[in-house]
Design an enzyme around this catalytic site. Structure first.
Site, PDB file in Angstrom:
ATOM      1  CE1 TYR A  55      -3.204  -3.036   1.333  1.00 25.81           C
ATOM      2  CE2 TYR A  55      -4.262  -1.453  -0.120  1.00 25.81           C
ATOM      3  CZ  TYR A  55      -4.235  -2.726   0.559  1.00 25.81           C
ATOM      4  OH  TYR A  55      -5.263  -3.751   0.248  1.00 25.81           O
ATOM      5  NE  ARG A  58      -3.305  -0.219  -5.124  1.00 24.16           N
ATOM      6  CZ  ARG A  58      -4.267  -0.678  -4.625  1.00 24.16           C
ATOM      7  NH1 ARG A  58      -4.587  -1.395  -3.515  1.00 24.16           N
ATOM      8  NH2 ARG A  58      -5.443  -0.189  -5.128  1.00 24.16           N
ATOM      9  CD  GLN A  93     -16.883  -1.621  -7.104  1.00 25.30           C
ATOM     10  OE1 GLN A  93     -16.641  -2.879  -6.641  1.00 25.30           O
ATOM     11  NE2 GLN A  93     -16.675  -1.526  -8.420  1.00 25.30           N
ATOM     12  CG  ASP A  96      -8.469   6.797  -7.129  1.00 28.23           C
ATOM     13  OD1 ASP A  96      -8.502   5.819  -7.738  1.00 28.23           O
ATOM     14  OD2 ASP A  96      -9.393   7.645  -7.232  1.00 28.23           O
ATOM     15  CG  HIS A 111     -14.160  -1.354  -1.853  1.00 30.26           C
ATOM     16  ND1 HIS A 111     -13.936  -1.950  -3.104  1.00 30.26           N
ATOM     17  CD2 HIS A 111     -15.279  -2.060  -1.412  1.00 30.26           C
ATOM     18  CE1 HIS A 111     -15.122  -2.808  -3.428  1.00 30.26           C
ATOM     19  NE2 HIS A 111     -15.648  -2.801  -2.390  1.00 30.26           N
ATOM     20  CB  CYS A 119      -5.730   3.052  15.231  1.00 25.42           C
ATOM     21  SG  CYS A 119      -5.286   1.931  16.898  1.00 25.42           S
ATOM     22  CB  CYS A 138      -2.624   4.528  17.444  1.00 21.27           C
ATOM     23  SG  CYS A 138      -4.192   5.366  17.515  1.00 21.27           S
ATOM     24  CB  CYS A 141      -5.431   4.260  21.440  1.00 17.90           C
ATOM     25  SG  CYS A 141      -4.598   3.157  20.276  1.00 17.90           S
ATOM     26  CD  GLU A 206     -13.844  -5.950 -20.840  1.00 17.34           C
ATOM     27  OE1 GLU A 206     -13.127  -5.480 -21.540  1.00 17.34           O
ATOM     28  OE2 GLU A 206     -13.552  -5.817 -19.533  1.00 17.34           O
TER      29      GLU A 206
END
Ligand code: APR
Length: 241
Positions: A55, A58, A93, A96, A111, A119, A138, A141, A206
């Protein structure tokens, strides 16, 4: 006269021309990476370092990307639709932020969002534009090693479902743009909208897996098909008003 109510669902295909990968096309993300290891709670528990690296890469790629003409067209459609007295909701979904950067406001990220951290202990959400790691704690907390991307993984409950299904029960117009219709519950939205009496469109390269659920289809790259479709749909929905 019924108020025109439009719900649009987008998927990875709308961000493809911004340089962000899709998942199931040839050379798609899931043809290179194992979703069970990198996009599931079990995978994160087993190897959080690998999941953060996936991630983080990304997230860095997203910061170099920009919205395309399809994102912009949907933001302009939203403003014109609401200005004309209609109701509008964009459900994506995608994780970004290209819809936001293009100006979309009435938006649900079902999503989750790549540019927010969560956290795993207290649920605190924070903006996140740099790398996450298990060495971080975090700020809410204080727990160590519990930060994760605010992304819904396979097997987890998507976000905003109550509002989405409530809105689907009364839509007059529905479109799915740039999604293969492979993943539920989003794959069932077109049939739900049709049951409410809505006119439904699929805009993609498609027919997707739920292709039979659409009354209309427009195939081609989103930057070419979406701006023209936006012009046509608003003229149709508010003609004679
Ligand atoms: N313009 C329009 N559509 C496009 C373009 C483009 N330039 N490029 C690809 N597409 C279409 C493809 O034809 C395909 O139908 O976009 C769709 C992408 O499908 P997927 O890769 O399956 O992406 P998506 O439908 O968003 O996946 C749904 O699956 O892995 C999970 O959480 C992930 O949100 C994702 C979900």
């Amino acid at each position: 006269m019924t108020t025109p109510r439009l719900l649009i669902l987008t998927g990875a295909g709308i961000s493809a021309e911004s340089g962000l990968g899709t998942f199931r096309d040839t050379d798609g993300i899931w043809s290179k990476f194992d979703w069970q290891k990198l996009a599931s709670p079990e995978g994160f528990a087993e190897d959080p370092v690998a999941v953060h690296a996936f991630y983080n890469a990304r997230r860095a790629g997203l910061l170099d990307a920009a919205p395309n003409a399809a994102h912009t067209a949907l933001a302009l459609l939203e403003a014109a639709w609401v200005r004309s007295g209609g109701e509008f909701l964009l459900v994506t979904q995608n994780i970004d932020d290209l819809h936001e950067r293009a100006g979309s406001e009435r938006l649900i990220h079902m999503h989750g969002e790549l540019l927010r951290s969560r956290c795993g202990a207290c649920g605190d959400l924070k903006p996140c534009r740099s790398d996450l790691s298990i060495a971080m704690s975090c700020s809410a907390c204080g727990r160590d090693g519990r930060l994760r991307p605010h992304v819904v993984w396979f097997g987890e409950m998507p976000l905003g479902m109550d509002e989405i299904f409530e809105r689907l029960s009364s839509v007059t117009h529905f479109a799915a743009i740039g999604t293969s219709g492979s993943v539920w519950p989003a794959a069932g939205f077109a049939a739900e909208a049709a049951r409410a009496g809505a006119a439904t469109w699929e805009l993609s390269m498609e027919a997707g897996e739920s292709g039979h659920d659409f009354h209309h289809a427009v195939y081609g790259p989103a930057t070419q098909t979406v701006p023209d479709w936006c012009d046509r749909i608003i003229a149709q929905a508010f003609s004679g008003r």
